[in-house]
Design a protein around this motif. Structure first.
Motif, PDB file in Angstrom:
ATOM      1  N   SER A 126      -1.676  16.970  -1.338  1.00 22.03           N
ATOM      2  CA  SER A 126      -0.830  17.195  -2.513  1.00 22.03           C
ATOM      3  C   SER A 126      -0.222  18.593  -2.464  1.00 22.03           C
ATOM      4  N   GLY A 177       6.179   9.462  -8.092  1.00 19.41           N
ATOM      5  CA  GLY A 177       5.351  10.660  -7.942  1.00 19.41           C
ATOM      6  C   GLY A 177       5.359  11.505  -9.202  1.00 19.41           C
ATOM      7  N   ASP A 198       8.881   2.124  -6.404  1.00 20.82           N
ATOM      8  CA  ASP A 198       8.208   2.977  -5.424  1.00 20.82           C
ATOM      9  C   ASP A 198       7.833   2.144  -4.202  1.00 20.82           C
ATOM     10  N   ASP A 200       4.960   2.558  -2.573  1.00 18.51           N
ATOM     11  CA  ASP A 200       3.499   2.525  -2.470  1.00 18.51           C
ATOM     12  C   ASP A 200       2.924   1.606  -3.551  1.00 18.51           C
ATOM     13  N   SER A 202      -0.157   0.895  -4.246  1.00 15.43           N
ATOM     14  CA  SER A 202      -1.291   1.480  -4.962  1.00 15.43           C
ATOM     15  C   SER A 202      -0.806   2.439  -6.049  1.00 15.43           C
ATOM     16  N   ARG A 203       0.292   3.140  -5.788  1.00 18.56           N
ATOM     17  CA  ARG A 203       0.856   4.030  -6.809  1.00 18.56           C
ATOM     18  C   ARG A 203       1.408   3.216  -7.976  1.00 18.56           C
ATOM     19  N   TYR A 206      -1.425   2.157 -10.107  1.00 16.19           N
ATOM     20  CA  TYR A 206      -1.881   3.280 -10.932  1.00 16.19           C
ATOM     21  C   TYR A 206      -0.962   3.457 -12.148  1.00 16.19           C
TER      22      TYR A 206
END
Length: 242
Positions: A126, A177, A198, A200, A202-203, A206
């Motif tokens: 990060s 993000g 996005d 991703d 998994s993002r 979330y």
């Protein structure tokens, strides 16, 4: 170490490289902090506040740069500051050097040891110093976008939150993000319909959890982007790495 904080001179840059609490901490650790007179005015921090925190106030940029071993700035030095840099000096700032070959040459020629805030990574990959700026950018994007949707600003006259009996505004955010999720929080808070795209999964999962399923999440592909962009009132670009 003598640490200097000059006044930012880039157009519309009102930030300052340190706040009084940071000055106190550096002084407590034995450093000397030098502040250019007026450096904090754009952030509503007076010279007296810096002085009370333990800094010394210097009247102008040449004096400050000459007496500092380390320069802490917000943005990269501009051309008018190149001659102020001393050989071997340390420089901490958001540098973004890719489009600035002339500055790269000066830094190399003067042997300036530079740390670009935007490149500092934590162990998990990060970017802890870039993250707060990204959060500000995301929130301001929606705030400014809402302003420019108003008819008198040349927009279509859309109220993002709508009123009973009318459509709510639709915001599409490309990138989930720090910028994207910050923009989504403001947009959702205003009552807009929010779509986040996005690459991703998994993002996206979330984000779906964070918003309790009340925003639309889409995988990034040409079709989804094309269709979402064509049907929105506001499009927010929030991709760090294309």
């Amino acid at each position: 170490m003598r640490i200097g904080i000059p006044t930012e001179i880039k157009d519309n840059e009102y930030r300052v490289g340190i706040v009084p609490s940071g000055v106190e901490e550096l002084v407590r650790q034995g450093h000397n902090v030098l502040i250019q007179a007026g450096a904090g005015e754009g952030s509503s921090i007076s010279d007296e506040e810096f002085r009370e925190a333990g800094a010394t106030i210097h009247p102008d940029a040449p004096t400050l740069w000459e007496n500092s071993e380390l320069i802490m700035k917000v943005k990269e030095p501009l051309q008018s500051e190149y001659d102020l840099m001393k050989k071997g000096q340390l420089l901490f700032a958001f540098l973004h050097l890719a489009p600035l070959p002339d500055l790269v040459d000066v830094l190399l020629d003067r042997q300036i040891r530079s740390v670009a805030y935007e490149t500092i990574q934590a162990a998990d990959g990060s970017l802890p110093l870039l993250a707060p700026m990204s959060q500000v950018a995301g929130k301001m994007a929606v705030q400014l976008g809402a302003t420019y949707l108003q008819k008198e600003k040349g927009g279509i006259g859309r109220l993002l939150g709508g009123v009973p009996g009318t459509k709510h505004g639709r915001i599409v955010i490309i990138g989930g993000g720090n910028v994207g999720i910050s923009a989504a929080k403001v947009a959702y808070g205003l009552g807009a319909q929010v779509v986040i795209i996005d690459t991703d999964h998994s993002r996206l999962s979330y984000i779906d959890d964070v918003f309790d399923g009340k925003v639309v999440t889409l995988m990034s592909n040409s079709r989804n982007i094309r269709e979402a962009a064509a049907s929105c009132d506001m499009l927010v670009g929030a991709v760090l790495l294309p």
